[in-house]
Design a protein around this motif. Structure first.
Motif, PDB file in Angstrom:
ATOM      1  N   SER B 138       0.878  -1.156   0.000  1.00  0.00           N
ATOM      2  CA  SER B 138       0.000   0.000   0.000  1.00  0.00           C
ATOM      3  C   SER B 138       0.922   1.214   0.000  1.00  0.00           C
ATOM      4  CB  SER B 138      -0.908   0.012   1.228  1.00  0.00           C
ATOM      5  OG  SER B 138      -0.162   0.325   2.385  1.00  0.00           O
ATOM      6  N   TYR B 139       0.381   2.348  -0.421  1.00  0.00           N
ATOM      7  CA  TYR B 139       1.162   3.586  -0.431  1.00  0.00           C
ATOM      8  C   TYR B 139       1.748   3.847   0.953  1.00  0.00           C
ATOM      9  CZ  TYR B 139       1.998   8.597  -1.372  1.00  0.00           C
ATOM     10  OH  TYR B 139       2.537   9.841  -1.536  1.00  0.00           O
ATOM     11  N   ARG B 140       0.913   3.615   1.960  1.00  0.00           N
ATOM     12  CA  ARG B 140       1.344   3.841   3.349  1.00  0.00           C
ATOM     13  C   ARG B 140       2.489   2.897   3.729  1.00  0.00           C
ATOM     14  NH1 ARG B 140      -1.191   2.095   8.538  1.00  0.00           N
ATOM     15  NH2 ARG B 140      -0.331   3.520  10.090  1.00  0.00           N
ATOM     16  N   GLN B 141       2.330   1.599   3.387  1.00  0.00           N
ATOM     17  CA  GLN B 141       3.395   0.633   3.692  1.00  0.00           C
ATOM     18  C   GLN B 141       4.711   1.024   3.015  1.00  0.00           C
ATOM     19  OE1 GLN B 141       1.569  -2.855   2.076  1.00  0.00           O
ATOM     20  NE2 GLN B 141       0.865  -3.638   4.058  1.00  0.00           N
ATOM     21  N   ALA B 142       4.622   1.427   1.738  1.00  0.00           N
ATOM     22  CA  ALA B 142       5.839   1.760   0.985  1.00  0.00           C
ATOM     23  C   ALA B 142       6.562   2.935   1.646  1.00  0.00           C
ATOM     24  CB  ALA B 142       5.500   2.093  -0.466  1.00  0.00           C
ATOM     25  N   ILE B 144       6.272   3.975   4.800  1.00  0.00           N
ATOM     26  CA  ILE B 144       6.773   3.611   6.135  1.00  0.00           C
ATOM     27  C   ILE B 144       8.040   2.774   6.000  1.00  0.00           C
ATOM     28  CG2 ILE B 144       6.298   2.206   8.192  1.00  0.00           C
ATOM     29  CD1 ILE B 144       3.402   3.225   8.062  1.00  0.00           C
ATOM     30  N   LYS B 145       8.004   1.811   5.075  1.00  0.00           N
ATOM     31  CA  LYS B 145       9.142   0.902   4.928  1.00  0.00           C
ATOM     32  C   LYS B 145      10.390   1.614   4.410  1.00  0.00           C
ATOM     33  CE  LYS B 145      10.513  -3.374   2.622  1.00  0.00           C
ATOM     34  NZ  LYS B 145      10.598  -4.638   3.275  1.00  0.00           N
ATOM     35  N   TYR B 146      10.230   2.457   3.383  1.00  0.00           N
ATOM     36  CA  TYR B 146      11.410   3.016   2.709  1.00  0.00           C
ATOM     37  C   TYR B 146      11.733   4.455   3.097  1.00  0.00           C
ATOM     38  CZ  TYR B 146      11.156  -1.231  -0.013  1.00  0.00           C
ATOM     39  OH  TYR B 146      11.134  -2.541  -0.376  1.00  0.00           O
ATOM     40  N   ILE B 180       7.728  14.265  -3.686  1.00  0.00           N
ATOM     41  CA  ILE B 180       9.194  14.316  -3.586  1.00  0.00           C
ATOM     42  C   ILE B 180       9.709  13.119  -2.787  1.00  0.00           C
ATOM     43  CG2 ILE B 180      11.114  15.588  -2.493  1.00  0.00           C
ATOM     44  CD1 ILE B 180      10.325  16.845  -5.090  1.00  0.00           C
ATOM     45  N   ILE B 181       9.043  12.797  -1.685  1.00  0.00           N
ATOM     46  CA  ILE B 181       9.476  11.660  -0.866  1.00  0.00           C
ATOM     47  C   ILE B 181       9.365  10.368  -1.679  1.00  0.00           C
ATOM     48  CG2 ILE B 181       8.928  10.285   1.191  1.00  0.00           C
ATOM     49  CD1 ILE B 181       8.007  13.038   2.460  1.00  0.00           C
ATOM     50  N   MET B 182       8.275  10.239  -2.421  1.00  0.00           N
ATOM     51  CA  MET B 182       8.075   9.049  -3.253  1.00  0.00           C
ATOM     52  C   MET B 182       9.173   8.953  -4.328  1.00  0.00           C
ATOM     53  SD  MET B 182       5.891   6.577  -3.377  1.00  0.00           S
ATOM     54  CE  MET B 182       5.672   5.182  -4.427  1.00  0.00           C
ATOM     55  N   SER B 183       9.408  10.063  -5.054  1.00  0.00           N
ATOM     56  CA  SER B 183      10.324   9.978  -6.197  1.00  0.00           C
ATOM     57  C   SER B 183      11.796  10.018  -5.784  1.00  0.00           C
ATOM     58  CB  SER B 183      10.039  11.101  -7.199  1.00  0.00           C
ATOM     59  OG  SER B 183      10.148  12.363  -6.585  1.00  0.00           O
ATOM     60  N   HIS B 184      12.126  10.722  -4.698  1.00  0.00           N
ATOM     61  CA  HIS B 184      13.537  10.878  -4.330  1.00  0.00           C
ATOM     62  C   HIS B 184      14.005   9.855  -3.298  1.00  0.00           C
ATOM     63  CE1 HIS B 184      12.930  14.581  -6.443  1.00  0.00           C
ATOM     64  NE2 HIS B 184      14.075  15.106  -6.107  1.00  0.00           N
ATOM     65  N   VAL B 185      13.078   9.378  -2.458  1.00  0.00           N
ATOM     66  CA  VAL B 185      13.490   8.469  -1.384  1.00  0.00           C
ATOM     67  C   VAL B 185      13.003   7.046  -1.657  1.00  0.00           C
ATOM     68  CG1 VAL B 185      13.448   8.034   1.099  1.00  0.00           C
ATOM     69  CG2 VAL B 185      13.354  10.394   0.261  1.00  0.00           C
ATOM     70  N   VAL B 186      11.715   6.903  -1.902  1.00  0.00           N
ATOM     71  CA  VAL B 186      11.133   5.558  -2.001  1.00  0.00           C
ATOM     72  C   VAL B 186      11.517   4.858  -3.302  1.00  0.00           C
ATOM     73  CG1 VAL B 186       8.986   4.220  -2.006  1.00  0.00           C
ATOM     74  CG2 VAL B 186       9.223   6.196  -0.482  1.00  0.00           C
ATOM     75  N   GLU B 187      11.272   5.509  -4.439  1.00  0.00           N
ATOM     76  CA  GLU B 187      11.487   4.846  -5.732  1.00  0.00           C
ATOM     77  C   GLU B 187      12.875   4.229  -5.887  1.00  0.00           C
ATOM     78  OE1 GLU B 187      10.242   7.205  -9.116  1.00  0.00           O
ATOM     79  OE2 GLU B 187       8.234   7.463  -8.275  1.00  0.00           O
ATOM     80  N   PRO B 188      13.958   4.955  -5.535  1.00  0.00           N
ATOM     81  CA  PRO B 188      15.286   4.343  -5.711  1.00  0.00           C
ATOM     82  C   PRO B 188      15.505   3.108  -4.829  1.00  0.00           C
ATOM     83  CG  PRO B 188      15.476   6.716  -5.327  1.00  0.00           C
ATOM     84  CD  PRO B 188      14.063   6.346  -5.046  1.00  0.00           C
TER      85      PRO B 188
END
Lengths: 190, 313
Positions: B138-142, B144-146, B180-188
């Motif tokens: 889930s978006y939330r899990q992703a 929290i995890k990353y 920004i958090i999604m594209s710069h932190v989570v995605e990589p």
């Protein structure tokens, strides 16, 4: 200076960021399918040489930096400033402070050409050519006949820089140095 | 030499094979291939998309940014399951993963929901790229995890603080911070060589997806995205069919558009009329075909898979 929008951010463009002139290295669009577009930019701070990563909202603007690079001949140092002269025919002279010259201080030679970066008319960086020829002023005596074997020793150049050289090198010899690595290449020719 | 293609002949052949594979896939499932206009009188509602404006019959028209509206009009007219492979146009989108004109597969399945559509997309993309592993977050899990942040619980201040290393002093709103958090932190950090599905987005990022309130009291959008090796490949919804809610979202985008871009665009009345008539319960997804080809061929730049990229077009 003019302002530049993110879609004009091209490699080599000079802009102001947090008061320092920077050169743009890379600009990558970040655009989620559903979401705002951003520009993820890598810039080199021209004062410190450090690379910054910074993200901008698409359409955001940065002020252009009045930065120019000139070929200049090194003249002399008065202890505080290093003096250069433009080679574009203007003979204009500029005094670069120690922090602008930085590591290049090790490779300064009179009448040699350097790339001097001016910001608002003041030198902020000096780049050496890839190779310079400099004379050895101090090293242990050369070992005769030892031209093939390995082994090296320290040698001090006219600039005060130390380089590792082969054992056969003597005081007074002129050496070709790679300024990017600070390493001995060969004896200078001619 | 810029008269020559930016893609290799090998890449062009692969694209041909890929399109054949897609058509076989849907033929086998009884999904009809359709075509809808590239040129329309009304523009997209999404304030973050910039359509290309062209002059036609003496008046401004828009090249579509996706075939979503006309395809939904077909669905409302009783077409049944449909797919389309088409070029779409998005102004100002140019980079190593973007070309202003690119190829999209968009398709709709009646009575599907997010779970069943994700399964089908996993099969479509996974078989083609030969990737069998899959992770669902889930978006939330992703987040929290990353990124160690709960997108529903975090305050605006906390989110703003998290983007300072990337944005400096620039202030962003909540959804921009999350992007920004999604594209710069989570995605990589997402697992590699794996189909990674992210779903259950915050309602503020619903676009045209249905929403519901989950057991924790968060309003969740029935939307998913597919990532492979950090590339965003697909965006799917359990489609919004409620005309009242749809009009509300159009109104929000209209305000955003006028504030952000200072432009007014006509609402697509045909689309609203179709919704008024009744869109069947369905789920739909758009996939970026050029990016899937990039993964197939190991290309670093989108121009390597496009016959003539924008510079050479």
């Amino acid at each position: 200076m003019a302002n530049f929008s993110t879609n004009e951010f091209k490699s080599g463009l000079k802009v102001m960021l947090e008061g320092d002139p920077c050169s743009i290295l890379e600009n990558e669009l970040v655009k989620p399918g559903k979401g705002q577009a951003f520009s993820r930019v890598k810039l080199r701070n021209l004062k410190t040489g450090r690379v910054w990563e910074r993200t901008f909202k698409s359409g955001e603007k940065l002020e252009g930096a009045d930065v120019m690079e000139y070929d200049m001949e090194y003249l002399y140092t008065d202890g505080e400033f290093f003096h250069f002269m433009a080679t574009d025919g203007s003979f204009e002279q500029f005094g670069a402070p120690v922090d602008a010259v930085g590591e290049t201080k090790n490779w300064l030679k009179e009448q040699e050409k350097y790339e001097v970066t001016l910001f608002n008319g003041e030198p902020i960086a000096v780049a050496a050519p890839n190779f310079v020829d400099l004379e050895v002023v101090e090293t242990d005596p050369g070992l005769k006949g030892d031209t093939a074997q390995g082994g090296s020793k320290p040698a001090y150049l006219t600039t005060g820089a130390m380089v590792r050289v082969p054992l056969f090198i003597n005081i007074g010899e002129v050496l070709r140095i790679d300024t990017r690595t600070g390493e001995y290449v060969s004896r200078a020719k001619g | 030499m810029s008269w020559q293609p930016s893609a290799s002949i090998e890449a062009l052949k692969e694209r041909g094979m890929f399109y054949r594979y897609i058509r076989d896939f849907f033929y086998g499932r009884d999904v009809l291939e359709v075509e809808t206009p590239l040129l329309s009188h009304a523009a997209v509602s999404d304030a973050n998309l910039l359509p290309v404006v062209v002059q036609c019959m003496g008046k401004a028209s828009y090249l579509h940014t996706s075939p979503e509206y006309p395809m939904k009009r077909l669905l409302a007219s009783g077409s049944g399951d449909i797919f389309q492979i088409s070029k779409v146009f998005r102004d100002e989108e140019l980079g190593s993963r973007h070309n202003p004109e690119f190829s999209m597969l968009e398709y709709y399945r009646l009575h599907f929901n997010v779970a069943t559509l994700k399964d089908e997309v996993a099969q479509l993309v996974g078989d083609y790229l030969n990737i069998q592993t899959r992770q669902d977050y889930s978006y939330r899990q992703a987040l929290i995890k990353y990124a160690h942040v709960d997108p529903f619980a975090a305050s605006d201040e906390q989110l703003s603080e998290m983007v300072v290393p990337f944005m400096g002093s620039l202030t962003l709103n909540r959804d921009e911070c999350l992007d920004i958090i999604m594209s710069h932190v989570v995605e990589p950090l997402l697992p590699k060589n794996c189909l990674v599905f992210v779903s259950q987005y915050p309602a503020s990022q619903a676009a045209l997806a249905q929403t519901y309130e989950n057991h924790e009291g968060h309003i969740i959008a029935e939307r998913f995205e597919l990532y492979v090796n950090g590339l965003e490949l697909a965006n799917g919804y359990h489609e919004l069919t409620d005309i009242v809610e749809q009009k509300k979202r159009f109104a929000i985008e209209k305000v955003k558009r006028e504030n952000q871009l200072g432009v007014q665009r006509e609402t697509d009345q045909h689309f609203l009329d179709a919704l008024q008539h009744g869109l069947p319960n369905c789920a739909g997804v758009a996939l970026g075909l050029d990016r899937i080809l990039m993964l197939k061929l190991g290309a670093k730049n989108i121009s390597e898979v496009i016959s003539f990229n924008f510079d050479r077009a």
